[in-house]
Design a protein around this motif. Structure first.
Motif, PDB file in Angstrom:
ATOM      1  N   GLY A 205      33.329  75.857  -8.144  1.00 45.78           N
ATOM      2  CA  GLY A 205      33.957  75.079  -7.084  1.00 45.78           C
ATOM      3  C   GLY A 205      35.189  75.766  -6.526  1.00 45.78           C
ATOM      4  N   MET A 206      36.249  74.996  -6.348  1.00 42.15           N
ATOM      5  CA  MET A 206      37.483  75.513  -5.752  1.00 42.15           C
ATOM      6  C   MET A 206      38.675  74.890  -6.452  1.00 42.15           C
ATOM      7  SD  MET A 206      37.621  73.314  -2.186  1.00 42.15           S
ATOM      8  CE  MET A 206      35.911  73.658  -1.776  1.00 42.15           C
ATOM      9  N   ARG A 207      39.844  75.445  -6.199  1.00 40.52           N
ATOM     10  CA  ARG A 207      41.068  74.830  -6.712  1.00 40.52           C
ATOM     11  C   ARG A 207      41.163  73.418  -6.157  1.00 40.52           C
ATOM     12  NH1 ARG A 207      45.470  76.371  -5.175  1.00 40.52           N
ATOM     13  NH2 ARG A 207      46.793  76.518  -6.988  1.00 40.52           N
ATOM     14  N   THR A 208      41.389  72.461  -7.044  1.00 38.89           N
ATOM     15  CA  THR A 208      41.265  71.041  -6.723  1.00 38.89           C
ATOM     16  C   THR A 208      42.524  70.307  -7.155  1.00 38.89           C
ATOM     17  OG1 THR A 208      38.865  71.153  -7.015  1.00 38.89           O
ATOM     18  CG2 THR A 208      39.883  68.981  -7.193  1.00 38.89           C
ATOM     19  N   GLN A 209      42.992  69.412  -6.287  1.00 40.83           N
ATOM     20  CA  GLN A 209      44.213  68.663  -6.585  1.00 40.83           C
ATOM     21  C   GLN A 209      43.877  67.353  -7.288  1.00 40.83           C
ATOM     22  OE1 GLN A 209      47.475  69.814  -5.656  1.00 40.83           O
ATOM     23  NE2 GLN A 209      48.021  68.264  -7.163  1.00 40.83           N
ATOM     24  N   LEU A 210      44.548  67.121  -8.427  1.00 40.72           N
ATOM     25  CA  LEU A 210      44.409  65.880  -9.188  1.00 40.72           C
ATOM     26  C   LEU A 210      45.695  65.071  -9.104  1.00 40.72           C
ATOM     27  CD1 LEU A 210      42.911  67.341 -12.508  1.00 40.72           C
ATOM     28  CD2 LEU A 210      41.692  66.751 -10.393  1.00 40.72           C
ATOM     29  N   CYS A 211      45.585  63.783  -9.315  1.00 43.52           N
ATOM     30  CA  CYS A 211      46.757  62.920  -9.439  1.00 43.52           C
ATOM     31  C   CYS A 211      46.520  61.927 -10.564  1.00 43.52           C
ATOM     32  CB  CYS A 211      47.036  62.170  -8.139  1.00 43.52           C
ATOM     33  SG  CYS A 211      48.451  61.034  -8.235  1.00 43.52           S
ATOM     34  N   TYR A 212      47.512  61.825 -11.432  1.00 44.61           N
ATOM     35  CA  TYR A 212      47.534  60.789 -12.467  1.00 44.61           C
ATOM     36  C   TYR A 212      48.699  59.845 -12.185  1.00 44.61           C
ATOM     37  CZ  TYR A 212      44.077  62.991 -15.528  1.00 44.61           C
ATOM     38  OH  TYR A 212      42.918  63.486 -16.071  1.00 44.61           O
ATOM     39  N   ARG A 213      48.518  58.586 -12.583  1.00 45.36           N
ATOM     40  CA  ARG A 213      49.611  57.634 -12.419  1.00 45.36           C
ATOM     41  C   ARG A 213      49.694  56.736 -13.646  1.00 45.36           C
ATOM     42  NH1 ARG A 213      47.679  52.879  -8.102  1.00 45.36           N
ATOM     43  NH2 ARG A 213      46.175  51.902  -9.504  1.00 45.36           N
ATOM     44  N   ALA A 214      50.912  56.186 -13.865  1.00 39.50           N
ATOM     45  CA  ALA A 214      51.134  55.284 -15.002  1.00 39.50           C
ATOM     46  C   ALA A 214      52.356  54.430 -14.717  1.00 39.50           C
ATOM     47  CB  ALA A 214      51.335  56.073 -16.294  1.00 39.50           C
ATOM     48  N   ALA A 215      52.423  53.284 -15.363  1.00 35.28           N
ATOM     49  CA  ALA A 215      53.567  52.390 -15.215  1.00 35.28           C
ATOM     50  C   ALA A 215      54.698  52.773 -16.159  1.00 35.28           C
ATOM     51  CB  ALA A 215      53.144  50.945 -15.464  1.00 35.28           C
ATOM     52  N   THR A 216      54.385  53.509 -17.227  1.00 42.05           N
ATOM     53  CA  THR A 216      55.405  54.002 -18.142  1.00 42.05           C
ATOM     54  C   THR A 216      55.178  55.490 -18.372  1.00 42.05           C
ATOM     55  OG1 THR A 216      54.103  53.532 -20.133  1.00 42.05           O
ATOM     56  CG2 THR A 216      55.538  51.770 -19.315  1.00 42.05           C
ATOM     57  N   ILE A 217      56.228  56.207 -18.730  1.00 45.75           N
ATOM     58  CA  ILE A 217      56.156  57.651 -18.827  1.00 45.75           C
ATOM     59  C   ILE A 217      55.167  58.116 -19.893  1.00 45.75           C
ATOM     60  CG2 ILE A 217      58.089  57.827 -20.450  1.00 45.75           C
ATOM     61  CD1 ILE A 217      57.401  60.256 -17.539  1.00 45.75           C
ATOM     62  N   THR A 218      54.972  57.330 -20.929  1.00 44.69           N
ATOM     63  CA  THR A 218      54.051  57.727 -21.994  1.00 44.69           C
ATOM     64  C   THR A 218      52.623  57.237 -21.764  1.00 44.69           C
ATOM     65  OG1 THR A 218      54.762  55.794 -23.269  1.00 44.69           O
ATOM     66  CG2 THR A 218      55.854  57.898 -23.747  1.00 44.69           C
ATOM     67  N   GLY A 219      52.398  56.522 -20.653  1.00 41.53           N
ATOM     68  CA  GLY A 219      51.053  56.077 -20.325  1.00 41.53           C
ATOM     69  C   GLY A 219      50.793  54.638 -20.743  1.00 41.53           C
ATOM     70  N   PRO A 220      49.546  54.210 -20.644  1.00 42.94           N
ATOM     71  CA  PRO A 220      48.354  55.019 -20.365  1.00 42.94           C
ATOM     72  C   PRO A 220      48.292  55.518 -18.911  1.00 42.94           C
ATOM     73  CG  PRO A 220      47.771  52.696 -20.374  1.00 42.94           C
ATOM     74  CD  PRO A 220      49.207  52.775 -20.807  1.00 42.94           C
ATOM     75  N   TRP A 221      47.717  56.718 -18.755  1.00 41.74           N
ATOM     76  CA  TRP A 221      47.597  57.368 -17.457  1.00 41.74           C
ATOM     77  C   TRP A 221      46.163  57.253 -16.947  1.00 41.74           C
ATOM     78  CZ3 TRP A 221      51.667  59.709 -14.844  1.00 41.74           C
ATOM     79  CH2 TRP A 221      52.858  59.845 -15.565  1.00 41.74           C
ATOM     80  N   GLU A 222      46.035  56.986 -15.664  1.00 42.05           N
ATOM     81  CA  GLU A 222      44.723  57.007 -15.010  1.00 42.05           C
ATOM     82  C   GLU A 222      44.761  58.061 -13.905  1.00 42.05           C
ATOM     83  OE1 GLU A 222      43.719  53.520 -12.739  1.00 42.05           O
ATOM     84  OE2 GLU A 222      45.825  52.965 -12.473  1.00 42.05           O
ATOM     85  N   GLY A 223      43.641  58.769 -13.720  1.00 44.45           N
ATOM     86  CA  GLY A 223      43.652  59.872 -12.763  1.00 44.45           C
ATOM     87  C   GLY A 223      42.448  59.899 -11.862  1.00 44.45           C
ATOM     88  N   ARG A 224      42.582  60.653 -10.780  1.00 47.20           N
ATOM     89  CA  ARG A 224      41.485  60.852  -9.854  1.00 47.20           C
ATOM     90  C   ARG A 224      41.685  62.167  -9.098  1.00 47.20           C
ATOM     91  NH1 ARG A 224      42.293  56.222  -5.233  1.00 47.20           N
ATOM     92  NH2 ARG A 224      41.671  54.908  -7.014  1.00 47.20           N
ATOM     93  N   VAL A 225      40.600  62.682  -8.544  1.00 47.26           N
ATOM     94  CA  VAL A 225      40.676  63.820  -7.623  1.00 47.26           C
ATOM     95  C   VAL A 225      41.183  63.319  -6.284  1.00 47.26           C
ATOM     96  CG1 VAL A 225      39.337  65.552  -6.365  1.00 47.26           C
ATOM     97  CG2 VAL A 225      38.837  65.089  -8.782  1.00 47.26           C
ATOM     98  N   ILE A 226      42.223  63.951  -5.753  1.00 46.90           N
ATOM     99  CA  ILE A 226      42.779  63.464  -4.483  1.00 46.90           C
ATOM    100  C   ILE A 226      42.622  64.456  -3.338  1.00 46.90           C
ATOM    101  CG2 ILE A 226      44.396  61.858  -5.548  1.00 46.90           C
ATOM    102  CD1 ILE A 226      46.611  63.957  -5.023  1.00 46.90           C
ATOM    103  N   LEU A 227      42.240  65.710  -3.623  1.00 50.55           N
ATOM    104  CA  LEU A 227      41.974  66.659  -2.538  1.00 50.55           C
ATOM    105  C   LEU A 227      41.101  67.783  -3.064  1.00 50.55           C
ATOM    106  CD1 LEU A 227      42.598  67.358   0.453  1.00 50.55           C
ATOM    107  CD2 LEU A 227      44.405  68.878  -0.403  1.00 50.55           C
ATOM    108  N   GLU A 228      40.035  68.056  -2.317  1.00 48.50           N
ATOM    109  CA  GLU A 228      39.148  69.184  -2.618  1.00 48.50           C
ATOM    110  C   GLU A 228      38.718  69.768  -1.281  1.00 48.50           C
ATOM    111  OE1 GLU A 228      35.406  70.155  -5.631  1.00 48.50           O
ATOM    112  OE2 GLU A 228      35.863  68.074  -5.069  1.00 48.50           O
ATOM    113  N   ASP A 229      39.589  70.655  -0.748  1.00 52.16           N
ATOM    114  CA  ASP A 229      39.364  71.201   0.588  1.00 52.16           C
ATOM    115  C   ASP A 229      39.962  72.598   0.683  1.00 52.16           C
ATOM    116  OD1 ASP A 229      38.704  71.426   3.323  1.00 52.16           O
ATOM    117  OD2 ASP A 229      40.701  70.714   3.889  1.00 52.16           O
TER     118      ASP A 229
END
Length: 498
Positions: A205-229
């Motif tokens: 594939g290609m270099r792909t941008q991910l993003c994780y987010r959480a309400a606290t610094i230690t998590g839990p973290w949820e992520g998704r692919v946010i750019l693949e172009d």
């Protein structure tokens, strides 16, 4: 009037880290083995940037940093800085493989300094966060993303502070077969939520941008692919005074290097949505093109103590063997040791090439060269090429040299008698054509091609886009010198950087 188009800088500005302080933006970037290191760039509109400072002059004095004993630090030096502003102070954090340390530099005046330096253990691709609760963290790592807590003044590890993995196997959200585990962390706290940007590279594939987010610094973290172009990825978020959001990322673009793109961002259900229909738009919708402030012509009439801010030395310079004072209005480069080729030559002065097409030209006085000396103008990377003058048996020759086959191949040699001549390189980066052509002139009017076209190639050992390089090195005896009267760049293809 037309708005600025992507890429916003068609030149090598990798690993950008950007902040806004009131209505002014600052950006740092990676320059690895070049010194001074970690440029600070300034903009009022997010699209027109100029270099205003560097974080350090030299990072250390090891043999690798001084190009001594056959050693070098090509592709190493300083990597992937994190730029932050907190409570009236600016912070730049980065690591060095050569030094095997992480450095924290601090100043209250980002444009003038001085910078104060602190050291931490080596960590990879870190991002600095000043949290609301007066806690300070580094987020870093590859694959497994880790959290490391610092003291409140960000000068040392916090005794008993957090030190743990917060996201395991962070690449997994991009697929099961990963060539490059997720890295390049940029952490932000926005609206009470924590966001971590990462890049990964699925195999095939290609270099792909991910993003994780959480309400606290230690998590839990949820992520998704946010750019693949188009492989545009790695960087962070920035907002404007009027509330618009952008991501400043970069794309690998062959021999010119890794070049910045400005990507519009909208928010949906607490997630940043990058681009338009998943694509990076050509039109940024911002500003009008100003002067390209990261490259410049130079008549060498400026400060006698240092070259202009657009210039960087290849590895550590030796002040004994270069001068802007000995002959006012000229840059003098004197040989101080024997070198095999231009990649081992000390006091080689460089600045970026740029796209889509560009040229660099010098006027040089070679009357004080010694036998075995080479001096001139290079298209500089590991697979370099140059046009210059060789002194042999007390005779001078204008030569074109191709270094792309791991040896210094003299393609063409023409005897000359005059001691002032003009040298030029033209670079074509359109559609990643990546070709450099070489020329010389005796009168700065009639130009003659010399040698052959160099097929430029971005190599990982140097990990940097091609640069124009002014050089002088000795292969037989030291003490010879040359004087550069000027260096002049031009956009040879029309509108600059569009």
């Amino acid at each position: 009037m037309a708005k600025v188009k992507n890429p916003i800088i068609w030149a090598d500005v990798p690993d950008p880290s950007v902040i806004r302080v009131e209505d002014t933006y600052y950006m740092s970037s990676t320059t690895m083995h070049m010194n001074p290191g970690v440029p600070i760039m300034k903009s009022r509109d997010l699209v027109s940037w100029e270099i205003v400072n560097y974080v350090y002059d030299v990072l250390g004095e090891k043999a690798e940093q001084r190009l001594e004993d056959g050693r070098n630090e090509y592709g190493k030096g300083s990597w992937a800085s994190s730029l932050r502003y907190h409570d009236g102070r600016y912070y730049v954090v980065f690591s060095s493989q050569t030094e095997n340390k992480t450095f924290v530099f601090q100043t209250r005046d980002i444009e003038q300094g001085p910078w104060k330096k602190y050291t931490l253990p080596f960590v990879h691709d870190m991002s600095l966060l000043f949290d609301d609760a007066q806690r300070v963290y580094l987020v870093y790592g590859s694959g497994d993303i880790r959290l490391l807590e610092l003291t409140e003044d960000a000068t040392a590890l916090k005794p008993g502070g957090l030190d743990q993995v917060i996201i395991s196997d962070s690449s997994a959200i991009a697929g099961p077969d990963i060539a490059l585990p997720a890295e390049g962390a940029h952490i932000h706290k926005i609206g009470g939520m924590y966001y971590i940007f990462l890049i990964t590279w699925p195999r095939g594939g290609m270099r792909t941008q991910l993003c994780y987010r959480a309400a606290t610094i230690t998590g839990p973290w949820e992520g998704r692919v946010i750019l693949e172009d188009a492989g545009i990825a790695q960087g962070g978020l920035i907002d404007t005074p009027d509330g618009r959001w952008y991501a400043l990322l970069f794309g690998d673009r062959g021999a010119v290097g890794r070049i910045p793109y400005l990507v519009p961002v909208r928010w949906e259900d607490g997630w940043p949505i990058l681009g338009i229909m998943g694509k990076v738009p050509i039109d940024t919708g911002l500003g009008t093109r100003g002067r390209l402030g990261i490259v410049s012509s130079d008549e060498f009439h400026g400060s006698p103590s240092s070259p202009g801010l657009v210039w960087q030395w290849n590895h550590n310079p030796d002040p004994m063997y270069w001068s802007l004072k000995e002959r006012p209005g000229y840059l003098r480069l004197r040989t101080g040791r024997i070198s095999k080729d231009v990649t081992q030559a000390q006091n080689t002065l460089t600045q970026r090439t740029f796209g889509p097409t560009c040229s660099g030209e010098v006027a040089i006085d070679v009357s004080n060269m010694k036998n075995g000396d080479y001096a001139g103008l290079a298209a500089f990377q590991r697979d370099y090429g140059f046009v210059g003058v060789r002194m042999s048996n007390h005779c001078r020759y204008v030569v074109m040299v191709d270094g792309s086959s791991n040896r210094c191949l003299e393609v063409q040699s023409i005897p000359i008698t005059q001691t002032r001549l003009y040298l030029k390189i033209e670079c074509d980066f359109r559609d990643q054509k990546d070709q450099a052509s070489f020329f010389y002139s005796m009168d700065d009017k009639e130009w003659e091609p010399i040698g052959h076209v160099l097929q430029m190639s971005y190599t990982l050992p140097h990990f940097m886009g091609y640069r124009f390089a002014l050089f002088n090195f000795a292969t037989e005896t030291t003490g010879g010198f040359v004087d550069f009267d000027y260096f002049r760049i031009a956009d040879t293809g029309g509108k600059e950087m569009d």
